[in-house]
Design an enzyme around this catalytic site. Structure first.
Site, mmCIF file in Angstrom:
data_model
loop_
_atom_site.group_PDB
_atom_site.id
_atom_site.type_symbol
_atom_site.label_atom_id
_atom_site.label_comp_id
_atom_site.label_asym_id
_atom_site.label_seq_id
_atom_site.Cartn_x
_atom_site.Cartn_y
_atom_site.Cartn_z
ATOM 1 N N VAL A 176 46.903 70.128 54.194
ATOM 2 C CA VAL A 176 45.587 70.219 54.017
ATOM 3 C C VAL A 176 46.125 68.588 53.195
ATOM 4 O O VAL A 176 44.761 68.098 52.914
ATOM 5 C CB VAL A 176 45.212 70.695 52.503
ATOM 6 N N CYS A 177 47.260 68.156 52.838
ATOM 7 C CA CYS A 177 47.982 67.112 52.312
ATOM 8 C C CYS A 177 47.056 65.706 52.916
ATOM 9 O O CYS A 177 46.427 64.872 52.693
ATOM 10 C CB CYS A 177 48.666 67.072 51.316
ATOM 11 N N PRO A 178 46.816 65.792 53.886
ATOM 12 C CA PRO A 178 46.578 64.599 55.302
ATOM 13 C C PRO A 178 45.206 64.187 54.880
ATOM 14 O O PRO A 178 44.491 63.153 54.794
ATOM 15 C CB PRO A 178 47.206 64.835 56.080
ATOM 16 N N GLU A 196 43.522 65.096 51.946
ATOM 17 C CA GLU A 196 42.920 64.635 51.106
ATOM 18 C C GLU A 196 43.339 62.855 51.148
ATOM 19 O O GLU A 196 43.066 61.855 51.124
ATOM 20 C CB GLU A 196 43.412 65.513 50.000
ATOM 21 N N ILE A 197 44.174 62.729 51.389
ATOM 22 C CA ILE A 197 45.337 61.106 51.564
ATOM 23 C C ILE A 197 44.240 60.293 52.190
ATOM 24 O O ILE A 197 43.403 59.218 52.165
ATOM 25 C CB ILE A 197 46.735 60.772 51.868
#
EC number: 1.11.1.24
Length: 259
Positions: free
Chosen positions: A110-112, A114-115
């Site tokens: 999920v992190c990429p 969001e970034i």
């Protein structure tokens, strides 16, 4: 001889009395002294009386958690900015709004998303007078490797915002987003205003990504209230009617929106 006998009897009596003293209950420690809490990063020690009638130090952290309208904890660390290693700090953002968002780990799932979403919206944040900084416990080298990895392979493929490294976990702990049992942070977001005060705190459990649109909406709403002194009702967006926070002003608002 009589004096010695009398002294021996007194000593024996004292020993018997000591043996029959009722011990202090372990559930009822006698409170001796408490040092006043402070916002220092050092721990305070309190003195208690344990069930053996002996003094013992009890040490626990007294670092206050971040609070709305209170100063944001200072931070300084190595970041990747435009593909280069650079030290950044909270002081670099004086006079601007700062949206500081924490994410669990590089090279995850999920992190990429969001970034990249925040990076794509960086210009809109800047137009509203706000800078973006992402932060995780990864090293700056891992940040850079992730940034240089193509997006089709789960990388960031180049971004427009700094990624701050928190290898010691201190920044994450200061901002209350570090989860000890996981060894990394949850998705915490903190909006800091031009005066360095915390204005918004949001935290998502890790399976759910954040809404960049909601972050922008909240930023613009706060800027509006700071500038004009009126309040923003539910779901307020830029251009919507606001409200004066008094009986007359609220009546005018409710009459206008409930025709």
């Amino acid at each position: 001889m009589r004096s010695a006998t009398k002294l021996f009897k007194n000593l024996s009596k004292s020993v018997v009395q000591l043996k029959t003293v009722k011990p202090v209950s372990s559930l009822n420690f006698g409170y001796i002294k408490t040092r006043q809490f402070s916002t220092s990063t050092t721990d305070s020690s309190n003195l208690f009386l344990n069930n053996n009638n002996q003094f013992q130090n009890f040490t626990f952290p007294t670092k206050q958690q971040i609070r709305i309208r209170k100063p944001a904890p200072a931070f300084k660390g190595q970041a990747v900015v435009n593909g280069e290693f650079k030290e950044i700090s909270l002081d670099d953002y004086k006079g601007k709004y700062l949206y500081l968002f924490f994410y669990p780990l590089d090279f995850t799932f999920v992190c990429p998303t969001e970034i990249i979403a925040f990076s794509n919206a960086a210009e809109e944040f800047k137009k509203a007078g706000c800078e973006l900084v992402g932060c995780s416990i990864d090293s700056p080298f891992t940040h850079l490797a992730w940034i240089n990895t193509p997006r089709k392979e789960g990388g960031l493929g180049g971004i427009n915002i700094p990624l701050l490294s928190d290898l010691t976990h201190q920044i994450s702990k200061d901002y209350g987003v570090y989860i000890e049992e996981d060894g990394h942070t949850i998705r915490g977001s903190i909006l800091i205003d031009k005066e360095g005060l915390v204005r918004v705190i949001t935290m998502n459990d890790n399976p759910v990504g954040r809404s960049v649109d909601e972050a922008i909406r909240t930023l613009k709403a706060l800027k509006f209230t700071d500038q004009f002194g009126e309040v923003c009702p539910a779901n307020w967006s830029e251009g919507d009617k606001s409200m004066k926070a008094d009986p007359k002003g609220s009546k005018e608002y409710f009459e206008a929106v409930n025709k």
